[in-house]
Motif scaffolding. Structure first.
Motif, PDB file in Angstrom:
ATOM      1  N   GLY A   1      -6.756 -13.329   7.456  1.00 10.13           N
ATOM      2  CA  GLY A   1      -7.041 -12.291   6.479  1.00 10.13           C
ATOM      3  C   GLY A   1      -6.516 -10.915   6.844  1.00 10.13           C
ATOM      4  N   SER A   2      -6.012 -10.743   8.076  1.00 12.38           N
ATOM      5  CA  SER A   2      -5.471  -9.449   8.477  1.00 12.38           C
ATOM      6  C   SER A   2      -4.054  -9.272   7.938  1.00 12.38           C
ATOM      7  N   ARG A   3      -3.580  -8.029   7.931  1.00 11.50           N
ATOM      8  CA  ARG A   3      -2.274  -7.716   7.368  1.00 11.50           C
ATOM      9  C   ARG A   3      -1.272  -7.404   8.474  1.00 11.50           C
ATOM     10  N   LYS A   4      -0.040  -7.857   8.277  1.00 15.04           N
ATOM     11  CA  LYS A   4       1.053  -7.552   9.201  1.00 15.04           C
ATOM     12  C   LYS A   4       2.146  -6.828   8.424  1.00 15.04           C
ATOM     13  N   PRO A   5       2.493  -5.582   8.821  1.00 11.59           N
ATOM     14  CA  PRO A   5       3.544  -4.854   8.106  1.00 11.59           C
ATOM     15  C   PRO A   5       4.863  -5.620   8.105  1.00 11.59           C
TER      16      PRO A   5
ATOM     17  N   ILE B   1      -0.008   2.941  11.366  1.00 10.88           N
ATOM     18  CA  ILE B   1       0.110   2.103  10.165  1.00 10.88           C
ATOM     19  C   ILE B   1       1.094   0.975  10.400  1.00 10.88           C
ATOM     20  N   VAL B   2       2.283   1.321  10.881  1.00 10.82           N
ATOM     21  CA  VAL B   2       3.320   0.333  11.202  1.00 10.82           C
ATOM     22  C   VAL B   2       3.745   0.597  12.651  1.00 10.82           C
ATOM     23  N   PRO B   3       3.012   0.067  13.633  1.00 18.12           N
ATOM     24  CA  PRO B   3       3.261   0.407  15.040  1.00 18.12           C
ATOM     25  C   PRO B   3       4.560  -0.171  15.614  1.00 18.12           C
ATOM     26  N   SER B   4       5.011  -1.308  15.094  1.00 19.33           N
ATOM     27  CA  SER B   4       6.263  -1.909  15.556  1.00 19.33           C
ATOM     28  C   SER B   4       7.328  -1.724  14.477  1.00 19.33           C
ATOM     29  N   ARG B   5       8.570  -1.573  14.897  1.00 18.47           N
ATOM     30  CA  ARG B   5       9.609  -1.241  13.929  1.00 18.47           C
ATOM     31  C   ARG B   5       9.828  -2.382  12.933  1.00 18.47           C
ATOM     32  N   VAL B   6       9.997  -1.993  11.679  1.00 19.95           N
ATOM     33  CA  VAL B   6      10.272  -2.938  10.598  1.00 19.95           C
ATOM     34  C   VAL B   6      11.418  -2.376   9.765  1.00 19.95           C
ATOM     35  N   ARG B   7      11.941  -3.210   8.883  1.00 21.26           N
ATOM     36  CA  ARG B   7      13.049  -2.779   8.049  1.00 21.26           C
ATOM     37  C   ARG B   7      12.638  -1.633   7.134  1.00 21.26           C
TER      38      ARG B   7
ATOM     39  N   GLU C   1       0.850  -1.178   0.000  1.00 22.26           N
ATOM     40  CA  GLU C   1       0.000   0.000   0.000  1.00 22.26           C
ATOM     41  C   GLU C   1       0.888   1.230   0.000  1.00 22.26           C
ATOM     42  N   ASP C   2       0.536   2.206  -0.824  1.00 23.59           N
ATOM     43  CA  ASP C   2       1.335   3.426  -0.950  1.00 23.59           C
ATOM     44  C   ASP C   2       0.785   4.523  -0.043  1.00 23.59           C
ATOM     45  N   TYR C   3       1.682   5.295   0.527  1.00 28.69           N
ATOM     46  CA  TYR C   3       1.324   6.446   1.363  1.00 28.69           C
ATOM     47  C   TYR C   3       2.167   7.634   0.925  1.00 28.69           C
ATOM     48  N   THR C   4       1.530   8.783   0.770  1.00 28.34           N
ATOM     49  CA  THR C   4       2.252   9.977   0.333  1.00 28.34           C
ATOM     50  C   THR C   4       2.303  11.007   1.449  1.00 28.34           C
ATOM     51  N   ASP C   5       3.453  11.703   1.526  1.00 23.10           N
ATOM     52  CA  ASP C   5       3.656  12.811   2.460  1.00 23.10           C
ATOM     53  C   ASP C   5       3.250  12.415   3.881  1.00 23.10           C
ATOM     54  N   ILE C   6       3.943  11.414   4.440  1.00 23.91           N
ATOM     55  CA  ILE C   6       3.593  10.862   5.739  1.00 23.91           C
ATOM     56  C   ILE C   6       4.816  10.869   6.656  1.00 23.91           C
ATOM     57  N   ASP C   7       4.597  10.977   7.967  1.00 25.67           N
ATOM     58  CA  ASP C   7       5.693  10.982   8.934  1.00 25.67           C
ATOM     59  C   ASP C   7       6.248   9.571   9.126  1.00 25.67           C
ATOM     60  N   VAL C   8       7.543   9.413   8.952  1.00 28.62           N
ATOM     61  CA  VAL C   8       8.238   8.144   9.175  1.00 28.62           C
ATOM     62  C   VAL C   8       9.252   8.359  10.297  1.00 28.62           C
ATOM     63  N   GLN C   9       9.138   7.574  11.361  1.00 33.09           N
ATOM     64  CA  GLN C   9      10.025   7.720  12.509  1.00 33.09           C
ATOM     65  C   GLN C   9      11.192   6.736  12.377  1.00 33.09           C
ATOM     66  N   ILE C  10      12.409   7.271  12.313  1.00 33.59           N
ATOM     67  CA  ILE C  10      13.608   6.443  12.178  1.00 33.59           C
ATOM     68  C   ILE C  10      13.956   5.833  13.534  1.00 33.59           C
ATOM     69  N   ARG C  11      14.093   4.519  13.593  1.00 29.70           N
ATOM     70  CA  ARG C  11      14.379   3.835  14.857  1.00 29.70           C
ATOM     71  C   ARG C  11      15.755   3.166  14.865  1.00 29.70           C
ATOM     72  N   ALA C  12      16.366   2.978  13.711  1.00 30.44           N
ATOM     73  CA  ALA C  12      17.722   2.421  13.659  1.00 30.44           C
ATOM     74  C   ALA C  12      18.378   2.916  12.375  1.00 30.44           C
ATOM     75  N   THR C  13      19.671   3.261  12.452  1.00 32.26           N
ATOM     76  CA  THR C  13      20.363   3.846  11.307  1.00 32.26           C
ATOM     77  C   THR C  13      21.702   3.157  11.063  1.00 32.26           C
TER      78      THR C  13
ATOM     79  N   ALA D   1      12.236   1.537  10.920  1.00 33.11           N
ATOM     80  CA  ALA D   1      11.349   2.677  11.160  1.00 33.11           C
ATOM     81  C   ALA D   1       9.967   2.213  11.586  1.00 33.11           C
ATOM     82  N   VAL D   2       9.167   3.149  12.080  1.00 31.28           N
ATOM     83  CA  VAL D   2       7.753   2.922  12.380  1.00 31.28           C
ATOM     84  C   VAL D   2       6.947   4.071  11.791  1.00 31.28           C
ATOM     85  N   ILE D   3       5.667   3.816  11.589  1.00 32.73           N
ATOM     86  CA  ILE D   3       4.736   4.851  11.139  1.00 32.73           C
ATOM     87  C   ILE D   3       3.504   4.766  12.032  1.00 32.73           C
TER      88      ILE D   3
END
Length: 315
Positions: free
Chosen positions: A300-304, A262-268, A235-247, A257-259
């Protein structure tokens, strides 16, 4: 509107049924073949029976067993069909529970069964066609696909009589259709085929609302078929806040990062090759255009699964 309640026996089973309707209008520059119209309407019926019960059940936590579509009237000119949607419930209790929940949702406790289901179903089908068109345009830039749903969301949110949340309806439709993008896209392509071939458009409507799920200039660009069987659930998202959790300033991997919501737990976090890693690492939150890739769970649910950064909003 009044609910037209009835009892129907299908395959030896008795159902409580009520009917609501909306308009399905084709507008064309040139005369079209009856066979094309029949194929288009059959595809619309397939979309309705396949997905609308699940969409409504998830929206309102109700128990619609199935939905059947009938044509009550056809008018000349721009070819207007008035479609009747028959909603089937397994028994009287399920029917009454549905009526109560819908009345509460619409903010009325009218005892005469007057509920505005026509508009709700019209918005659900509009969203289904728009999301399906987005699947067809999966190779297009995210902004082009997003423009379709943005238009639908704007119309839904502007209608205070049903108080539907357009963004939530879009997310429900994407979740319901996510595991069968191929089937959804194929049927949406068939629905729009006559309009695409004859420089036309399709409008859904009720007595006071009309909406084009896909703008006429976009209809002409819809592909006739697409193979989505091996594409990930995204799914595409435009102009959204992305929180960096590891660099990792030295390479594009190792970022997470997390969003919010939308993405409550950190993912790649997958980055484009030409991005400035130092600029990215210096900000705890960035504004960006992203694609989120999901795994589909058995229920049927989605996992980021991961966030793919396509560009920074300021770029």
């Amino acid at each position: 509107m009044m609910i037209e309640k009835s009892i129907s026996i299908v395959d030896g089973k008795e159902y409580s049924v009520f009917a609501v309707s909306h308009e399905f209008r084709y507008t064309f520059d040139e005369p079209i073949l009856v066979a094309d119209l029949i194929s288009s309407l059959k595809a619309y019926e397939t979309l309705t029976s396949s997905y609308l019960p699940a969409i409504l059940n998830q929206l309102f936590d109700v128990k619609i067993q199935k939905i059947k579509v009938a044509v009550s009237e056809i008018e000349r000119g721009s070819f207007l069909e008035k479609l009747i949607f028959n909603l089937f419930f397994k028994d009287e209790d399920a029917y009454n529970e549905f009526c109560l929940k819908i009345r509460k949702f619409l903010g009325t406790e009218n005892q005469d069964g007057s509920i505005n289901m026509s508009k709700i179903i019209m918005f659900a089908m509009t969203t289904l066609l728009g999301v399906g068109a987005g699947y067809l345009l999966f190779k297009n830039p995210p902004q082009e696909k997003q423009a379709i749903t943005n238009n639908i969301v704007t119309v839904i949110n502007a209608d205070s009589s049903v108080a539907l949340d357009g963004e939530h309806l879009v997310s429900v439709v994407k979740e319901v259709t996510g595991s069968s993008k191929q089937k959804t896209a194929e049927n949406v392509a068939k629905v729009y085929a006559p309009a695409s071939k004859n420089n036309g458009s399709i409008t859904l409507g009720t007595d006071d609302v009309r909406i084009e799920p896909v703008a006429q200039q976009t209809v002409a660009t819809l592909p006739k078929d697409v193979d989505l069987r091996n594409t990930p659930l995204t799914e595409d998202y435009t102009d959204i806040d992305v929180q960096i959790r590891a660099t990792d300033r030295d390479k594009n991997s190792g970022w997470y990062a997390v969003i919010d919501q939308i993405v409550p737990s950190r993912v790649r976090l997958e980055l484009p090759e030409d991005i400035d890693l130092n600029r990215l690492a210096n900000n705890a939150t960035i504004r960006a255009n992203v694609t989120v890739e999901y795994d589909l769970k058995q229920n049927g649910s989605r996992k980021p699964k991961k966030i793919i950064l396509t560009s920074l909003s300021t770029d």
